[in-house]
Design an enzyme around this catalytic site. Structure first.
Site, PDB file in Angstrom:
ATOM      1  N   CYS A 154       1.407   5.070 -13.607  1.00 14.41           N
ATOM      2  CA  CYS A 154       1.619   4.499 -14.938  1.00 14.41           C
ATOM      3  C   CYS A 154       3.057   4.825 -15.332  1.00 14.41           C
ATOM      4  O   CYS A 154       3.860   5.192 -14.467  1.00 14.41           O
ATOM      5  CB  CYS A 154       0.577   4.997 -15.938  1.00 14.41           C
ATOM      6  N   ASP A 204      -1.021   0.652 -14.258  1.00 15.54           N
ATOM      7  CA  ASP A 204      -1.035  -0.163 -15.480  1.00 15.54           C
ATOM      8  C   ASP A 204       0.186  -1.087 -15.445  1.00 15.54           C
ATOM      9  O   ASP A 204       0.936  -1.134 -14.459  1.00 15.54           O
ATOM     10  CB  ASP A 204      -1.130   0.711 -16.742  1.00 15.54           C
ATOM     11  N   HIS A 230      -1.054  23.223  -0.304  1.00 12.38           N
ATOM     12  CA  HIS A 230      -1.760  24.298  -1.021  1.00 12.38           C
ATOM     13  C   HIS A 230      -2.932  23.807  -1.867  1.00 12.38           C
ATOM     14  O   HIS A 230      -3.869  24.566  -2.091  1.00 12.38           O
ATOM     15  CB  HIS A 230      -0.785  25.047  -1.939  1.00 12.38           C
ATOM     16  N   THR A 273       4.521   7.279 -17.110  1.00 13.04           N
ATOM     17  CA  THR A 273       4.897   8.674 -16.843  1.00 13.04           C
ATOM     18  C   THR A 273       4.062   9.308 -15.738  1.00 13.04           C
ATOM     19  O   THR A 273       4.421  10.375 -15.240  1.00 13.04           O
ATOM     20  CB  THR A 273       4.683   9.533 -18.101  1.00 13.04           C
ATOM     21  N   HIS A 286      -6.006  28.998   0.716  1.00  9.59           N
ATOM     22  CA  HIS A 286      -5.888  27.880  -0.231  1.00  9.59           C
ATOM     23  C   HIS A 286      -7.222  27.154  -0.401  1.00  9.59           C
ATOM     24  O   HIS A 286      -7.518  26.637  -1.471  1.00  9.59           O
ATOM     25  CB  HIS A 286      -4.791  26.914   0.209  1.00  9.59           C
TER      26      HIS A 286
HETATM   27  C1  RB5 Z   1       2.224   2.602 -21.358  1.00 11.36           C
HETATM   28  O1  RB5 Z   1       3.155   2.270 -22.326  1.00 11.36           O
HETATM   29  C2  RB5 Z   1       2.271   4.119 -21.074  1.00 11.36           C
HETATM   30  O2  RB5 Z   1       1.750   4.810 -22.163  1.00 11.36           O
HETATM   31  C3  RB5 Z   1       1.528   4.448 -19.804  1.00 11.36           C
HETATM   32  O3  RB5 Z   1       2.079   3.731 -18.763  1.00 11.36           O
HETATM   33  C4  RB5 Z   1       1.561   5.904 -19.365  1.00 11.36           C
HETATM   34  O4  RB5 Z   1       2.860   6.389 -19.372  1.00 11.36           O
HETATM   35  C5  RB5 Z   1       0.606   6.818 -19.990  1.00 11.36           C
HETATM   36  O5  RB5 Z   1       0.491   7.996 -19.656  1.00 11.36           O
END
Ligand code: RB5
Length: 162
Positions: free
Chosen positions: A70, A13, A103, A72, A138
């Site tokens: 993305c 993203d 694994h 996180t 595994h």
């Molecule tokens: C975008 O602001 C953020 O929510 C996205 O990149 C991600 O971290 C979502 O899990």
């Protein structure tokens, strides 16, 4: 480098556009073919739109592996793991990345661009591509992931309703 037959699908993203470009450059330098599903800039987008594209390709075995990024990595891993046959691993360290291959036979690597820097991200990608699945016990466990989730999709286990 493990012998991976076919291109690696990559998607992100807006939060991870710069990191996706850096990973692409790294993969191309290694001679690895890429399918880039976007996004292609820093305008705000919705990560499921791109997660779905890569996860579909992996689920349908159009590509052997995918990378999703993305802010996180959490949203991308949630999306990807809804798809049959997808085993997405959200990794922020090299140990987890190696173990996700050894694994868990992870076929999608999820990364958080706001969690790790570019240098660590490239090391994680490198180790994730270089590490083979160990199979054996595994493989039995990995098979049980699909068995368990398909049973749930069909309704409750008859054994528990007596
Ligand atoms: C975008 O602001 C953020 O929510 C996205 O990149 C991600 O971290 C979502 O899990």
């Amino acid at each position: 480098m493990e012998d991976i037959t076919g291109p690696i699908a990559i998607g992100c993203d807006h939060a991870a556009y710069a990191l996706k470009e850096a990973i692409k450059k790294f993969l191309l330098q290694k001679g690895i073919e890429i399918v880039d599903v976007g996004t292609n800039g820093e305008d705000s987008v919705d990560y499921p739109d791109f997660g779905e594209k890569v996860a579909t390709m992996v689920s349908l075995k159009k590509v052997p592996r995918g990378i999703l990024i993305c802010g996180t990595g959490i949203g991308m891993s949630m999306v990807a793991n809804r798809f049959p046959g997808v085993r997405a691993a959200l990794c922020s360290g090299m140990y987890s990345a190696a173990m996700s291959r050894r694994h868990n036979d992870a076929n999608i690597l999820a990364l958080g661009s706001r969690v790790i820097g570019e240098g660590l991200a490239l090391e994680i990608v490198r180790v994730w591509l270089d590490t083979p699945f160990e199979g054996g016990r595994h493989q039995i466990r990995v098979n049980k992931i699909e068995q368990a989730t398909s049973q749930k999709a069909e309704g409750p286990n008859p054994g528990t309703s007596r």
